[in-house]
Design a protein around this motif. Sequence first.
Motif, PDB file in Angstrom:
ATOM      1  N   HIS A 189       0.824  -1.214   0.000  1.00 25.96           N
ATOM      2  CA  HIS A 189       0.000   0.000   0.000  1.00 25.96           C
ATOM      3  C   HIS A 189       0.857   1.263   0.000  1.00 25.96           C
ATOM      4  N   LEU A 190       2.015   1.199   0.696  1.00 27.57           N
ATOM      5  CA  LEU A 190       2.887   2.376   0.741  1.00 27.57           C
ATOM      6  C   LEU A 190       3.390   2.734  -0.654  1.00 27.57           C
ATOM      7  N   VAL A 191       3.868   1.725  -1.359  1.00 31.80           N
ATOM      8  CA  VAL A 191       4.433   1.960  -2.698  1.00 31.80           C
ATOM      9  C   VAL A 191       3.330   2.419  -3.656  1.00 31.80           C
ATOM     10  N   LEU A 192       2.228   1.649  -3.687  1.00 39.45           N
ATOM     11  CA  LEU A 192       1.161   1.983  -4.635  1.00 39.45           C
ATOM     12  C   LEU A 192       0.466   3.294  -4.269  1.00 39.45           C
ATOM     13  N   GLY A 193       0.339   3.551  -2.975  1.00 40.36           N
ATOM     14  CA  GLY A 193      -0.271   4.809  -2.541  1.00 40.36           C
ATOM     15  C   GLY A 193       0.517   6.002  -3.047  1.00 40.36           C
ATOM     16  N   LEU A 194       1.837   5.897  -2.973  1.00 35.34           N
ATOM     17  CA  LEU A 194       2.705   6.986  -3.445  1.00 35.34           C
ATOM     18  C   LEU A 194       2.598   7.150  -4.964  1.00 35.34           C
ATOM     19  N   VAL A 195       2.542   6.010  -5.663  1.00 37.99           N
ATOM     20  CA  VAL A 195       2.477   6.060  -7.133  1.00 37.99           C
ATOM     21  C   VAL A 195       1.128   6.611  -7.612  1.00 37.99           C
ATOM     22  N   LEU A 196       0.057   6.215  -6.942  1.00 35.91           N
ATOM     23  CA  LEU A 196      -1.284   6.564  -7.428  1.00 35.91           C
ATOM     24  C   LEU A 196      -1.788   7.920  -6.937  1.00 35.91           C
ATOM     25  N   SER A 197      -1.231   8.423  -5.829  1.00 37.45           N
ATOM     26  CA  SER A 197      -1.810   9.639  -5.242  1.00 37.45           C
ATOM     27  C   SER A 197      -1.769  10.864  -6.160  1.00 37.45           C
ATOM     28  N   PRO A 198      -0.757  11.053  -7.030  1.00 40.43           N
ATOM     29  CA  PRO A 198      -0.841  12.218  -7.923  1.00 40.43           C
ATOM     30  C   PRO A 198      -2.051  12.172  -8.854  1.00 40.43           C
ATOM     31  N   TRP A 199      -2.537  10.965  -9.158  1.00 45.38           N
ATOM     32  CA  TRP A 199      -3.676  10.851 -10.093  1.00 45.38           C
ATOM     33  C   TRP A 199      -5.024  10.803  -9.378  1.00 45.38           C
ATOM     34  N   LEU A 200      -4.998  10.423  -8.117  1.00 46.45           N
ATOM     35  CA  LEU A 200      -6.282  10.218  -7.430  1.00 46.45           C
ATOM     36  C   LEU A 200      -6.440  11.056  -6.161  1.00 46.45           C
ATOM     37  N   GLY A 201      -5.391  11.711  -5.736  1.00 44.53           N
ATOM     38  CA  GLY A 201      -5.468  12.506  -4.504  1.00 44.53           C
ATOM     39  C   GLY A 201      -4.808  11.755  -3.353  1.00 44.53           C
ATOM     40  N   MET A 202      -4.109  12.525  -2.519  1.00 39.23           N
ATOM     41  CA  MET A 202      -3.292  11.885  -1.484  1.00 39.23           C
ATOM     42  C   MET A 202      -4.138  11.082  -0.492  1.00 39.23           C
ATOM     43  N   PHE A 203      -5.119  11.726   0.122  1.00 36.36           N
ATOM     44  CA  PHE A 203      -5.865  11.027   1.182  1.00 36.36           C
ATOM     45  C   PHE A 203      -6.873  10.043   0.597  1.00 36.36           C
ATOM     46  N   GLU A 204      -7.439  10.379  -0.555  1.00 41.19           N
ATOM     47  CA  GLU A 204      -8.415   9.479  -1.173  1.00 41.19           C
ATOM     48  C   GLU A 204      -7.752   8.174  -1.620  1.00 41.19           C
ATOM     49  N   THR A 205      -6.441   8.211  -1.829  1.00 44.76           N
ATOM     50  CA  THR A 205      -5.702   6.986  -2.159  1.00 44.76           C
ATOM     51  C   THR A 205      -5.200   6.311  -0.892  1.00 44.76           C
TER      52      THR A 205
END
Lengths: 125, 200
Positions: free
Chosen positions: A47-63
């Motif tokens: 989750h840490l890795v994917l959260g960092l990768v996906l947050s620019p596209w989906l939003g930090m907290f929403e990811t």
Amino acid sequence: MYFVIGDYMAGMFIGALTALGVRAAVWLGMDMVIAMLLGMVIGMAIHLVLGLVLSPWLGMFETMIPASVIGMYGGMFFGMRDAMAAGSPTLTAAATVGMLFGALVVLGIKVYDRALRGAVVDAGD
Amino acid sequence: MDTETQRKWDEASRTFDWFTFADDHRLGPHKRRLFSKIRGATLMVAAGTGNDFKFFPPGQHITAIDISPKMLERAAQKAAAYQGTIELRVMDVCALPFPDASFDTIVTVCTFCSVPKPVAGLRELYRVLKPDGQLLMFEHVRSKIGPFGIFLDLMTPLSRRLGPDLNRDTVGNVQKAGFRLRREENVYLDIVKIIEAVKG
């Protein structure tokens, strides 16, 4: 709509990867507490890795928030489940359960968010 | 000047805009709604790369400060595009050079997750705010929901190295600094919030 679909896709992806990661590390008959803790660690790392990768596209907290629940609790559930071979005999089945779990967590958090949204304090001046 | 914090945010300025695409779209309308309450002489604290300037109502005169010169270098172009005046100044929120009661409105966006001494910074804002002034904040805070709160606590030692703390009690800090809460609104769960306060 982009964000709604994206949230569910991200949740399902993280859920599937967590299930497969746990499947790779936990064997049948492993002590259930160790399997649970190992699953949690694997889920958190994913989750840490994917959260960092996906947050620019989906939003930090929403990811980050759904991903943390999927990674932490999903990892624990999948670890216990795999230690006693309780269902999902194939990798495809394990990934499908992971995806389902991810989608359910995203749905649950969206419903919870709706319930919490709005004024907590409003002094009105 | 807190040079350690300054160095951290100078570093972060290189990738800052990259991380804001989705937040701009998801949270932008809430920020625009909050900023529509701006009136009079306005101070924006921690302007960053100026991503939030586009949410300001046109025609305002805004003093925008940040501890990081690199952030403000990136903000200059966005400030120039604003239909009003935005004056950029490098400044530490804990040591503002403005006289007492200088501003009618003070705006912060994800600021007090990053200020090392948040109550001291908020007390400084209290000082420079006029007696009938308002503090408008868009901030993320520690969740009071058990598992989310614990998760944010666990993540903070890591997030602090790259940027903000995730487990601040900013609503409590605002009150500790002497402000009176006018409105608190949940934007995402109980983590992302609009906080409006006035002098107590």
